[in-house]
Design a protein around this motif. Structure first.
Motif, PDB file in Angstrom:
ATOM      1  N   UNK A  41       0.837  -1.205   0.000  1.00 59.75           N
ATOM      2  CA  UNK A  41       0.000   0.000   0.000  1.00 59.75           C
ATOM      3  C   UNK A  41       0.874   1.258   0.000  1.00 59.75           C
ATOM      4  N   UNK A  42       1.969   1.248   0.766  1.00 65.06           N
ATOM      5  CA  UNK A  42       2.882   2.402   0.757  1.00 65.06           C
ATOM      6  C   UNK A  42       3.542   2.578  -0.603  1.00 65.06           C
ATOM      7  N   UNK A  43       3.937   1.471  -1.224  1.00 66.43           N
ATOM      8  CA  UNK A  43       4.541   1.544  -2.549  1.00 66.43           C
ATOM      9  C   UNK A  43       3.544   2.098  -3.566  1.00 66.43           C
ATOM     10  N   UNK A  44       2.320   1.635  -3.522  1.00 66.37           N
ATOM     11  CA  UNK A  44       1.295   2.142  -4.441  1.00 66.37           C
ATOM     12  C   UNK A  44       1.040   3.624  -4.218  1.00 66.37           C
ATOM     13  N   UNK A  45       1.014   4.045  -2.965  1.00 66.46           N
ATOM     14  CA  UNK A  45       0.817   5.459  -2.665  1.00 66.46           C
ATOM     15  C   UNK A  45       1.970   6.294  -3.208  1.00 66.46           C
ATOM     16  N   UNK A  46       3.196   5.799  -3.037  1.00 66.34           N
ATOM     17  CA  UNK A  46       4.360   6.523  -3.557  1.00 66.34           C
ATOM     18  C   UNK A  46       4.317   6.627  -5.080  1.00 66.34           C
ATOM     19  N   UNK A  47       3.894   5.572  -5.742  1.00 67.52           N
ATOM     20  CA  UNK A  47       3.778   5.604  -7.209  1.00 67.52           C
ATOM     21  C   UNK A  47       2.739   6.630  -7.636  1.00 67.52           C
ATOM     22  N   UNK A  48       1.603   6.641  -6.983  1.00 68.67           N
ATOM     23  CA  UNK A  48       0.537   7.588  -7.335  1.00 68.67           C
ATOM     24  C   UNK A  48       1.002   9.021  -7.097  1.00 68.67           C
ATOM     25  N   UNK A  49       1.665   9.271  -5.970  1.00 62.91           N
ATOM     26  CA  UNK A  49       2.168  10.612  -5.675  1.00 62.91           C
ATOM     27  C   UNK A  49       3.219  11.014  -6.700  1.00 62.91           C
ATOM     28  N   UNK A  50       4.120  10.100  -7.035  1.00 66.22           N
ATOM     29  CA  UNK A  50       5.160  10.401  -8.024  1.00 66.22           C
ATOM     30  C   UNK A  50       4.587  10.738  -9.386  1.00 66.22           C
ATOM     31  N   UNK A  51       3.631   9.976  -9.851  1.00 66.17           N
ATOM     32  CA  UNK A  51       2.998  10.256 -11.148  1.00 66.17           C
ATOM     33  C   UNK A  51       2.221  11.559 -11.080  1.00 66.17           C
ATOM     34  N   UNK A  52       1.558  11.808  -9.975  1.00 70.97           N
ATOM     35  CA  UNK A  52       0.820  13.067  -9.824  1.00 70.97           C
ATOM     36  C   UNK A  52       1.736  14.274  -9.848  1.00 70.97           C
ATOM     37  N   UNK A  53       2.856  14.194  -9.147  1.00 72.73           N
ATOM     38  CA  UNK A  53       3.817  15.306  -9.158  1.00 72.73           C
ATOM     39  C   UNK A  53       4.438  15.490 -10.537  1.00 72.73           C
ATOM     40  N   UNK A  54       4.752  14.383 -11.221  1.00 74.27           N
ATOM     41  CA  UNK A  54       5.309  14.488 -12.566  1.00 74.27           C
ATOM     42  C   UNK A  54       4.305  15.149 -13.512  1.00 74.27           C
ATOM     43  N   UNK A  55       3.053  14.785 -13.409  1.00 76.36           N
ATOM     44  CA  UNK A  55       2.028  15.397 -14.251  1.00 76.36           C
ATOM     45  C   UNK A  55       1.865  16.872 -13.914  1.00 76.36           C
ATOM     46  N   UNK A  56       1.928  17.208 -12.623  1.00 79.84           N
ATOM     47  CA  UNK A  56       1.780  18.601 -12.214  1.00 79.84           C
ATOM     48  C   UNK A  56       2.939  19.443 -12.760  1.00 79.84           C
ATOM     49  N   UNK A  57       4.172  18.932 -12.650  1.00 71.33           N
ATOM     50  CA  UNK A  57       5.331  19.647 -13.173  1.00 71.33           C
ATOM     51  C   UNK A  57       5.261  19.758 -14.693  1.00 71.33           C
ATOM     52  N   UNK A  58       4.760  18.735 -15.339  1.00 70.18           N
ATOM     53  CA  UNK A  58       4.634  18.753 -16.803  1.00 70.18           C
ATOM     54  C   UNK A  58       3.652  19.837 -17.247  1.00 70.18           C
TER      55      UNK A  58
END
Length: 60
Positions: A41-58
């Motif tokens: 669950x922590x790994x999935x949360x980190x993946x979701x946060x990482x993709x969200x931040x990458x999309x936000x920066x993009x």
């Protein structure tokens, strides 16, 4: 509290579609499964946060 020496049998009656553990699962195996779910669950949360931040920066 003493630990059972034989295989652990869950006191709950399984029902169709239920997720009760198999009767042969020991408390130690159940605890191991819970820790595995916790880390997954922590790994999935980190993946979701990482993709969200990458999309936000993009976008910005």
């Amino acid at each position: 509290m003493t630990r059972p020496t034989s295989s652990y049998r869950t006191p709950y009656t399984p029902y169709p579609g239920g997720s009760s553990p198999p009767a042969e699962m020991t408390p130690e195996e159940g605890t191991t499964d819970l820790w595995a779910f916790f880390w997954l669950a922590l790994l999935n949360t980190a993946i979701i946060v990482g993709v969200g931040l990458a999309a936000w920066f993009y976008v910005h």
